[in-house]
Design an enzyme around this catalytic site. Structure first.
Site, PDB file in Angstrom:
ATOM      1  N   VAL A 270       0.219  22.149 -41.587  1.00 51.72           N
ATOM      2  CA  VAL A 270       1.602  22.652 -41.539  1.00 51.72           C
ATOM      3  C   VAL A 270       2.625  21.586 -41.186  1.00 51.72           C
ATOM      4  O   VAL A 270       3.827  21.807 -41.347  1.00 51.72           O
ATOM      5  CB  VAL A 270       1.736  23.833 -40.544  1.00 51.72           C
ATOM      6  N   TYR A 271       2.199  20.431 -40.693  1.00 52.00           N
ATOM      7  CA  TYR A 271       3.163  19.396 -40.320  1.00 52.00           C
ATOM      8  C   TYR A 271       3.924  18.936 -41.564  1.00 52.00           C
ATOM      9  O   TYR A 271       3.328  18.454 -42.532  1.00 52.00           O
ATOM     10  CB  TYR A 271       2.470  18.188 -39.688  1.00 52.00           C
ATOM     11  N   SER A 272       5.231  19.098 -41.519  1.00 55.32           N
ATOM     12  CA  SER A 272       6.096  18.727 -42.643  1.00 55.32           C
ATOM     13  C   SER A 272       5.611  19.347 -43.945  1.00 55.32           C
ATOM     14  O   SER A 272       5.671  18.726 -45.009  1.00 55.32           O
ATOM     15  CB  SER A 272       6.197  17.201 -42.773  1.00 55.32           C
TER      16      SER A 272
END
Length: 348
Positions: A61-63
């Site tokens: 989910v990071y960026s």
């Protein structure tokens, strides 16, 4: 750089882990945390590896997936040998528009690992972590799905993040009962300004031989030394953009006052002392550090050289100690006689 045994495995990881939440900057939330693109990310990864870091943590989910892409490409660009680095990522959060594009179901886990492998350009993930607790999915379903990934070779080890003690213990029990791959690590928030983990979770980890990876060790920048009681840091600072994780500021600044005293006496930064305190905690396996610039990374890396003495540790522990809660205060009262017997036995 020291290397610590990872949970109940034969794997060793560096006491500092490079976090990649600052890579990418896609999406409203992640842009507030960091927006490093490939060239800058390569510099950070290269510097961390040069300093002895062999552990890198990211998440799907990071960026919106961009962090995994940049991380994988950095390993390619820097020509990092696959067996020289331990790569960790996570699954749980929203990764698509579909109703099943989230959570800890077999459906989402199996879909998530394939997409993470593609973004990272890897044939396996060393540590695959459940990023949060899913009240809709039975824990047994999650544990079985993760075991399948280990058996298929897509994943070497599995871990968990942000779960309560009873949830972790239930998963460990299921894994032991069914002979499945178990959680070898917990990734959790833990700082001198937020020691809640010590009430239930740290004793569990130590009892069951589960490793601890610490996220946000500087409490979202609050322990960086840039903040004071009477004002905020510069407007562009991360806390000004994204005030997280939540912290009891009065108690935090009491700790910062003592951190600053130790830092000034040693001629080091407040952040280095805050990280060093964590590195002195027996339950901690690896502390995740993130940065936007190489000089920030270097400052964090320097924490590994700090050896706090008994007086400094006592002062920091005293000012940051958790207020007593039941049943903790009753355990302290009732167990003192037996603890004394143990001390005498150890000294004999």
């Amino acid at each position: 750089m020291r290397y610590k045994k990872f949970g109940n495995t034969g794997l060793f990881v560096s006491e500092l882990c490079l976090g990649t939440m600052t890579f990418g900057g896609e999406g409203e939330l992640w842009s507030k945390i960091g927006a490093l693109q490939q060239e800058d990310a390569n510099r950070l990864v290269g510097r961390a590896l040069e300093a002895g870091v062999n552990f890198i943590d990211t998440a799907d989910v990071y960026s919106e997936g961009r962090s995994e892409i940049i991380t994988g490409q950095a390993l390619r660009d820097l020509k990092v040998a696959r067996d020289d680095v331990v790569i960790a990522t996570k699954v749980f959060g929203q990764t698509g528009a579909g109703v099943n594009a989230r959570g800890n179901s077999r459906f989402h886990i199996m879909d998530g690992v394939k997409k993470s492998l593609a973004r990272l350009q890897l044939d396996h993930i060393d540590l695959y972590q459940i990023h949060g607790f899913d009240p809709a999915t039975p824990i047994e379903e999650t544990v079985r799905a993760l075991d399948n990934l280990v058996q298929h070779g897509h994943v070497r080890y599995v871990g968990v993040s942000n779960w309560a003690a009873w949830q972790i213990m239930k998963a460990l029990g299921i894994a032991e009962r069914l002979g499945l791959a178990r959680f070898e690590s917990l990734q959790a928030y833990y700082t001198i300004a937020g020691r809640d983990l010590e009430r239930e979770i740290v004793p569990l980890l130590q009892s069951e031989g589960v490793g601890l990876m610490v996220w946000s060790p500087l409490a979202g920048g609050l322990l960086s030394g840039k903040y004071s009681r009477d004002g905020q840091a510069a407007a562009g600072d991360r806390r000004a953009q994204f005030d997280f994780p939540p912290v009891d500021r009065e108690r935090a600044f009491d700790s910062i006052d003592v951190l600053r005293q130790v830092a000034q006496a040693r001629g080091v930064s407040v952040a280095q002392v805050a990280l060093a305190w964590l590195l002195h905690q027996r339950a901690v396996t690896s502390v995740i550090i993130g940065a936007k610039r190489v000089d920030q990374l270097d400052d964090n890396l320097a924490a590994t050289a700090i050896r706090l003495d008994a007086e400094e540790l006592a002062a920091l522990d005293k000012i940051s100690a958790l207020p007593p809660e039941y049943p903790g205060w009753m355990h302290t009262r009732q167990g003192e006689f037996r603890r004394q017997q143990l001390r005498e036995s150890d000294a004999a």
